[in-house]
Write an enzyme that holds these catalytic residues in place. Structure first.
Site, PDB file in Angstrom:
ATOM      1  NE  ARG A 116      -3.198  -0.099   3.112  1.00  0.00           N
ATOM      2  CZ  ARG A 116      -3.544   0.112   4.392  1.00  0.00           C
ATOM      3  NH1 ARG A 116      -3.240  -0.779   5.311  1.00  0.00           N
ATOM      4  NH2 ARG A 116      -4.178   1.208   4.748  1.00  0.00           N
TER       5      ARG A 116
ATOM      6  CB  SER B 230      -0.482   4.437   4.037  1.00  0.00           C
ATOM      7  OG  SER B 230       0.080   3.276   4.629  1.00  0.00           O
TER       8      SER B 230
ATOM      9  CB  SER C   8     -10.600  -0.912  16.128  1.00  0.00           C
ATOM     10  OG  SER C   8     -10.740  -2.047  16.921  1.00  0.00           O
TER      11      SER C   8
ATOM     12  NE  ARG D 243      -8.329  -4.708  18.955  1.00  0.00           N
ATOM     13  CZ  ARG D 243      -7.542  -3.835  19.578  1.00  0.00           C
ATOM     14  NH1 ARG D 243      -7.432  -3.861  20.888  1.00  0.00           N
ATOM     15  NH2 ARG D 243      -6.846  -2.947  18.890  1.00  0.00           N
ATOM     16  NE  ARG D 244      -6.922   0.199  18.566  1.00  0.00           N
ATOM     17  CZ  ARG D 244      -6.297   0.404  17.423  1.00  0.00           C
ATOM     18  NH1 ARG D 244      -6.871   1.129  16.473  1.00  0.00           N
ATOM     19  NH2 ARG D 244      -5.096  -0.106  17.212  1.00  0.00           N
TER      20      ARG D 244
ATOM     21  N   GLY E 189      -9.058   6.465   7.938  1.00  0.00           N
ATOM     22  CA  GLY E 189      -7.947   7.144   7.296  1.00  0.00           C
ATOM     23  C   GLY E 189      -6.620   6.564   7.747  1.00  0.00           C
ATOM     24  CG  ASN E 190      -3.002   8.018   5.892  1.00  0.00           C
ATOM     25  OD1 ASN E 190      -2.931   8.920   6.725  1.00  0.00           O
ATOM     26  ND2 ASN E 190      -2.879   8.251   4.592  1.00  0.00           N
TER      27      ASN E 190
ATOM     28  CB  THR F  84      -5.798  10.776   7.570  1.00  0.00           C
ATOM     29  OG1 THR F  84      -5.195  10.851   6.284  1.00  0.00           O
ATOM     30  CG2 THR F  84      -7.202  11.354   7.500  1.00  0.00           C
TER      31      THR F  84
ATOM     32  CB  CYS G  76     -13.560  -5.142  10.085  1.00  0.00           C
ATOM     33  SG  CYS G  76     -11.833  -4.874   9.684  1.00  0.00           S
TER      34      CYS G  76
END
Length: 308
Positions: free
Chosen positions: A11, A13, A127, A129-130, A148-149, A152, A240
């Site tokens: 990728r 990024s 996430s 999970r988070r 976003g990356n 970002t 996800c």
């Protein structure tokens, strides 16, 4: 081992390119000639919806797999936590490298720790999970999506859209942004995602020559630990769209694996499972992870009433 001309699909990024450059450097030290093929994936393009709603983690690897399939690239470097638990036929995970810090990091301009936030403060994360773990720690907070990356996400924080955000510590450290970490969540507070902090290298299954060249980068203790973690996620149907955490620690040949399932809405309490046992190889670690997953499944079904 004969030197090869190798192309790495990655990728574009900043973090992904750092990871690919890191692998490139290590392979060049072995005498190989290595070039990078930068690509933009669907996961990078779709930023207005959560991954769980648009196809999951596979969106970050599909274009790279096409490059492997067509021969444009010989290997693809991934953040292991972004790699689906089941790879398409014809592809395999040839190597897992030594793990960086697996913890989640608290990043904020104003607040030194999650505990310092006032009631109703806004915390950003991409996430599920988070989200589930944050709501268990601080149900009074407002948890909002953040895509976003890495750059970002930090920019959105700095623009004042969030009081704090949670990111993987490994990515921040790899990019020299460790100074942005106000606090790291210990696994007892916030259990990491399966494979978090580790790099995985994917190849076509029939490219045994490339797989062999990568064995020098393989970190066996990390491979065993993440084999257990990914087994938990695979059995649970991890993606996800599932708020699932799994983290294993290896002590000699003994592996301790913990897993947590959470409700992203914070309605139900967290469900935990763990096991400790001998894991002299990846196969044994996988069996231990599957054992934990079955225990977790049973507890989730009991809590949600699915098993009645």
């Amino acid at each position: 081992m004969l030197a090869q001309n190798l192309t790495i699909a990655t990728r574009e990024s900043r973090l992904a390119l750092w990871q690919a450059e890191h692998v490139k450097s290590l392979l060049e030290r072995q005498g190989h000639t290595v070039t990078l093929l930068g690509m933009t994936t669907r996961g990078d393009q779709i930023l207005d919806r959560s991954l769980s709603k648009v196809g999951g983690k596979g969106l970050f690897v599909k274009e790279l797999e096409v490059a492997l399939e067509t021969g444009q690239a010989d290997l693809a470097v991934h953040s292991l936590k972004d790699v689906p638990m089941e790879l398409p036929e014809g592809f395999s995970l040839a190597c897992v490298m030594e793990r960086e810090d697996p913890r989640d990091a608290w990043v904020s301009r104003r607040y030194a720790a999650l505990a310092d936030l006032p009631q109703g403060a806004v915390v950003g994360t991409s996430s599920l999970r988070r989200m589930a773990l944050l709501r268990a720690l601080r149900p009074d907070l407002k948890i909002e999506g953040l895509r976003g990356n890495l750059d970002t996400r930090l920019k959105k924080l700095d623009e004042g859209l969030y009081d704090g955000i949670v990111l993987a510590a490994a990515g921040l450290k790899r990019l020299g942004l460790e100074f942005r970490i106000r606090a790291a969540f210990e696994p007892e507070q916030m259990l990491p995602a399966a494979g978090q902090g580790a790099l995985g290298i994917e190849v076509r299954t029939d490219r045994t020559d490339v797989a062999q060249a990568l064995q020098v980068l393989l970190h066996v203790p990390t491979w065993r630990a993440v084999s257990a973690e990914r087994a938990v996620s695979r059995v649970m149907g991890g993606s996800c769209s599932m708020p699932l955490a799994a983290y294993a620690l290896l002590d000699g040949d003994l592996l301790n694996i913990r897993a947590t399932w959470g409700d992203p809405e914070g309605v139900r309490p967290l469900v935990h499972a763990q096991a400790r046992g001998a894991a002299p190889d990846a196969a044994a670690a996988t069996l231990l992870g599957e054992q934990v997953a079955r225990e977790l499944q049973a507890k989730v079904q009991l809590q949600t009433g699915q098993g009645s």
